[in-house]
Design a protein around this motif. Structure first.
Motif, PDB file in Angstrom:
ATOM      1  N   GLY A 242     -43.876 -65.336   1.321  1.00 57.48           N
ATOM      2  CA  GLY A 242     -43.612 -65.891  -0.007  1.00 57.48           C
ATOM      3  C   GLY A 242     -42.784 -67.149   0.109  1.00 57.48           C
ATOM      4  O   GLY A 242     -41.884 -67.240   0.959  1.00 57.48           O
ATOM      5  N   ARG A 243     -43.047 -68.121  -0.723  1.00 53.80           N
ATOM      6  CA  ARG A 243     -42.391 -69.419  -0.612  1.00 53.80           C
ATOM      7  C   ARG A 243     -40.896 -69.348  -0.895  1.00 53.80           C
ATOM      8  O   ARG A 243     -40.141 -70.220  -0.461  1.00 53.80           O
ATOM      9  CB  ARG A 243     -43.054 -70.431  -1.549  1.00 53.80           C
ATOM     10  CG  ARG A 243     -44.522 -70.695  -1.225  1.00 53.80           C
ATOM     11  CD  ARG A 243     -45.093 -71.797  -2.096  1.00 53.80           C
ATOM     12  NE  ARG A 243     -44.515 -73.084  -1.792  1.00 53.80           N
ATOM     13  CZ  ARG A 243     -44.992 -73.924  -0.854  1.00 53.80           C
ATOM     14  NH1 ARG A 243     -46.041 -73.580  -0.118  1.00 53.80           N
ATOM     15  NH2 ARG A 243     -44.417 -75.091  -0.653  1.00 53.80           N
ATOM     16  N   GLU A 244     -40.449 -68.336  -1.606  1.00 55.56           N
ATOM     17  CA  GLU A 244     -39.029 -68.211  -1.925  1.00 55.56           C
ATOM     18  C   GLU A 244     -38.276 -67.323  -0.940  1.00 55.56           C
ATOM     19  O   GLU A 244     -37.055 -67.182  -1.052  1.00 55.56           O
ATOM     20  CB  GLU A 244     -38.864 -67.644  -3.339  1.00 55.56           C
ATOM     21  CG  GLU A 244     -39.317 -68.578  -4.445  1.00 55.56           C
ATOM     22  CD  GLU A 244     -38.369 -69.761  -4.593  1.00 55.56           C
ATOM     23  OE1 GLU A 244     -37.248 -69.567  -5.080  1.00 55.56           O
ATOM     24  OE2 GLU A 244     -38.766 -70.882  -4.204  1.00 55.56           O
ATOM     25  N   PRO A 250     -32.095 -66.690   5.023  1.00 54.42           N
ATOM     26  CA  PRO A 250     -31.180 -67.557   5.782  1.00 54.42           C
ATOM     27  C   PRO A 250     -30.887 -68.899   5.128  1.00 54.42           C
ATOM     28  O   PRO A 250     -29.909 -69.550   5.487  1.00 54.42           O
ATOM     29  CB  PRO A 250     -31.910 -67.744   7.122  1.00 54.42           C
ATOM     30  CG  PRO A 250     -33.341 -67.422   6.852  1.00 54.42           C
ATOM     31  CD  PRO A 250     -33.332 -66.387   5.775  1.00 54.42           C
ATOM     32  N   MET A 251     -31.716 -69.324   4.151  1.00 52.01           N
ATOM     33  CA  MET A 251     -31.495 -70.623   3.502  1.00 52.01           C
ATOM     34  C   MET A 251     -30.914 -70.482   2.092  1.00 52.01           C
ATOM     35  O   MET A 251     -30.981 -71.420   1.298  1.00 52.01           O
ATOM     36  CB  MET A 251     -32.809 -71.415   3.449  1.00 52.01           C
ATOM     37  CG  MET A 251     -33.349 -71.780   4.820  1.00 52.01           C
ATOM     38  SD  MET A 251     -34.943 -72.654   4.771  1.00 52.01           S
ATOM     39  CE  MET A 251     -34.464 -74.202   3.993  1.00 52.01           C
ATOM     40  N   LYS A 252     -30.319 -69.336   1.782  1.00 51.78           N
ATOM     41  CA  LYS A 252     -29.774 -69.153   0.423  1.00 51.78           C
ATOM     42  C   LYS A 252     -28.638 -70.149   0.183  1.00 51.78           C
ATOM     43  O   LYS A 252     -27.796 -70.377   1.059  1.00 51.78           O
ATOM     44  CB  LYS A 252     -29.317 -67.718   0.200  1.00 51.78           C
ATOM     45  CG  LYS A 252     -28.277 -67.182   1.154  1.00 51.78           C
ATOM     46  CD  LYS A 252     -27.957 -65.718   0.827  1.00 51.78           C
ATOM     47  CE  LYS A 252     -26.954 -65.117   1.790  1.00 51.78           C
ATOM     48  NZ  LYS A 252     -27.524 -64.897   3.131  1.00 51.78           N
ATOM     49  N   PRO A 253     -28.579 -70.743  -1.022  1.00 56.61           N
ATOM     50  CA  PRO A 253     -27.604 -71.814  -1.292  1.00 56.61           C
ATOM     51  C   PRO A 253     -26.308 -71.334  -1.928  1.00 56.61           C
ATOM     52  O   PRO A 253     -25.539 -72.152  -2.435  1.00 56.61           O
ATOM     53  CB  PRO A 253     -28.384 -72.704  -2.267  1.00 56.61           C
ATOM     54  CG  PRO A 253     -29.232 -71.745  -3.037  1.00 56.61           C
ATOM     55  CD  PRO A 253     -29.602 -70.631  -2.080  1.00 56.61           C
ATOM     56  N   VAL A 254     -26.044 -70.045  -1.916  1.00 53.13           N
ATOM     57  CA  VAL A 254     -24.894 -69.503  -2.658  1.00 53.13           C
ATOM     58  C   VAL A 254     -23.594 -69.652  -1.872  1.00 53.13           C
ATOM     59  O   VAL A 254     -23.586 -69.703  -0.641  1.00 53.13           O
ATOM     60  CB  VAL A 254     -25.119 -68.021  -3.005  1.00 53.13           C
ATOM     61  CG1 VAL A 254     -26.354 -67.864  -3.872  1.00 53.13           C
ATOM     62  CG2 VAL A 254     -25.258 -67.164  -1.743  1.00 53.13           C
ATOM     63  N   GLY A 255     -22.469 -69.715  -2.599  1.00 55.97           N
ATOM     64  CA  GLY A 255     -21.142 -69.711  -1.995  1.00 55.97           C
ATOM     65  C   GLY A 255     -20.765 -70.992  -1.280  1.00 55.97           C
ATOM     66  O   GLY A 255     -19.843 -70.995  -0.472  1.00 55.97           O
ATOM     67  N   LEU A 256     -21.449 -72.101  -1.597  1.00 53.60           N
ATOM     68  CA  LEU A 256     -21.231 -73.359  -0.895  1.00 53.60           C
ATOM     69  C   LEU A 256     -21.165 -74.512  -1.885  1.00 53.60           C
ATOM     70  O   LEU A 256     -21.893 -74.524  -2.885  1.00 53.60           O
ATOM     71  CB  LEU A 256     -22.363 -73.619   0.112  1.00 53.60           C
ATOM     72  CG  LEU A 256     -22.526 -72.583   1.228  1.00 53.60           C
ATOM     73  CD1 LEU A 256     -23.882 -72.749   1.911  1.00 53.60           C
ATOM     74  CD2 LEU A 256     -21.392 -72.713   2.245  1.00 53.60           C
ATOM     75  N   THR A 257     -20.300 -75.489  -1.600  1.00 57.66           N
ATOM     76  CA  THR A 257     -20.201 -76.688  -2.423  1.00 57.66           C
ATOM     77  C   THR A 257     -20.278 -77.908  -1.512  1.00 57.66           C
ATOM     78  O   THR A 257     -19.481 -78.059  -0.583  1.00 57.66           O
ATOM     79  CB  THR A 257     -18.873 -76.726  -3.202  1.00 57.66           C
ATOM     80  OG1 THR A 257     -18.800 -75.571  -4.041  1.00 57.66           O
ATOM     81  CG2 THR A 257     -18.785 -77.979  -4.053  1.00 57.66           C
TER      82      THR A 257
END
Length: 446
Positions: A242-244, A250-257
């Protein structure tokens, strides 16, 4: 006549087994075929060389099963854990290791031990006498694999592991990347900036997925079917689901600024973790791959910040061998058809550096006690060690047996605690408190 313990394989399990037995007063010979006979994945002849990753995963000994296993191994004077602690790298709440000095130290300690000797002899058969531990790991040589198949009367089971690439730090564009652990996790500034992050916008992510799916992949040999261990899936296999999938893995964008654009939320983030103490090498977290080398460089340089990346090592895929331990091994990890032989480590169907070393620790103690004519108390089932060994030597369903990481699902329930998500924290703490008590009592009795 002095009885010697022979250990075949000098990886995590074999090294730990040798240390434990030698510390108990038993003479040990480690048979490690490297460097005379090389493997696809290893680069040196050192013992305990780390291949797939440099991480021992979570070090939380109250809420995580592998962290509890760390604690139990430390309590047992485990060589692998004490050496890992000595060569620790910042990795947030995980235990990451400077891989080359780690392996060099394990090798030096075993070579210096008065009861340990090491030979590069390749063992290709299962001996009929003597005391043996086979800890040849996932890369068991073809000749020995055939001997194991012949003895067990069944095909060797196998799955496939993939290796992530390593990037030279000075080739990363820090005008696009930044250092930060998710949610700023860690007690020190070094821990809170343990990971290097490369952000992707939506269009960049979609183009990256397209390239992953289209890239040329390594083909399996005729007759091989690709079964993967879920904890080490190639990224392109995840993308095919699945594309998501990667954006929630491993590419989740959470917890980062992103300090370069603090008001822009990345659609996805690629993380890299320091691979050595100097900070000159970084591995791409979760980016195991079976893409061919040329395709890897093209695809990975699509990642913002890695456009000019130089690679110290590209990824790859290799076959892992393991046996059906619930059918073949007794509770003492002995081969039922040849009780003079024990198996330990990843070949028994445990997965991961820590789990492999843990089974080596138990096998070494069991073999040494047998040689010395002593009865070793039963490993407590409510410890992490006990839960794991019970799983592989009888607790698992033999027909569906597959490699397994340590996890709280292997533990017996704790009476008096309510289940469900709401009580998980209390339940895990109860598991670890009970395990520590049981494990320490066992050690005191040994």
């Amino acid at each position: 006549m002095t009885q010697v313990l022979h250990i075949v394989g000098g990886g995590m399990a074999g090294s730990e087994a040798a240390w434990q037995a030698a510390e108990m007063g038993v003479d040990v010979i480690i048979h490690e075929m490297r460097p005379t006979v090389s493997t696809f994945a290893h680069q040196t002849g050192n013992l305990a060389e780390m291949v797939c990753s440099n991480s021992f995963r979570s070090d939380d000994d109250e809420q995580n099963a592998v962290g509890l296993l760390h604690w139990e191994m430390r309590a047992a004077n485990g060589l692998i854990m004490t050496t890992a602690d000595a060569h620790r790298l910042p990795a947030g709440g995980a235990l990451a290791v400077d891989r080359d000095p780690f392996a060099e130290t394990v090798t030096a300690k075993l070579r210096a031990h008065p009861r340990v000797s090491i030979t590069d002899q390749e063992v290709t058969s299962l001996p009929d006498d003597g005391h043996w531990i086979f800890a040849t790991g996932p890369l068991t040589s073809p000749a020995l694999g055939e001997a194991i198949r012949a003895e067990t009367g069944s095909d060797a089971l196998a799955f496939f592991d993939a290796i992530a690439p390593i990037v030279y730090a000075d080739s990363i564009d820090m005008s696009k990347a930044w250092m930060q652990s998710r949610y700023d996790k860690g007690e020190t500034e070094e821990e809170r900036t343990a990971y290097l992050n490369c952000p992707m916008g939506r269009d960049q992510y979609e183009a990256f997925i397209d390239a992953l799916l289209a890239a040329e992949k390594t083909e399996f040999h005729e007759g091989e079917t690709a079964g993967y261990f879920d904890g080490c899936l190639p990224i392109e296999v995840m993308a095919e689901r699945g594309r998501e999938t990667l954006r929630h893995g491993p590419m989740k964008p959470v917890g980062l600024t992103n300090p370069h654009a603090p008001d822009v939320k990345p659609h996805a983030v690629v993380q890299l973790r320091r691979d050595n103490a100097l900070g000159t090498l970084f591995n791409i977290v979760g980016f195991q791959t079976k893409m061919k080398y040329g395709a890897q460089t093209d695809v990975f340089r699509m990642i913002p910040g890695l456009e000019n990346a130089s690679f110290a090592r590209l990824g790859g895929i290799h076959r892992n061998t393991f046996i059906n331990s619930p059918t073949l091994l007794d509770a003492q990890m002995r081969l039922k058809s040849k009780p003079n032989i024990r198996f330990a480590g990843q070949i028994t169907g445990v997965e991961g550096y820590v789990e492999s070393a843990a089974m080596g620790l138990l096998a070494g103690r069991m073999a040494a006690s047998e040689i010395q004519g002593r009865d070793l108390p039963e490993v407590p089932k409510d410890s992490a060690m006990g839960a794991l060994i019970h799983h592989i030597t009888g607790g698992a369903e033999a027909k569906t047996f597959q490699p397994m990481n340590v996890n709280f699902g292997l533990f017996r329930p704790v009476d008096g605690l309510k289940g469900g998500r709401r009580g998980r924290k209390d339940r895990y703490k109860a598991y670890t408190d009970r395990a520590k008590t049981e494990w320490q009592t066992w050690l005191d009795q040994c």
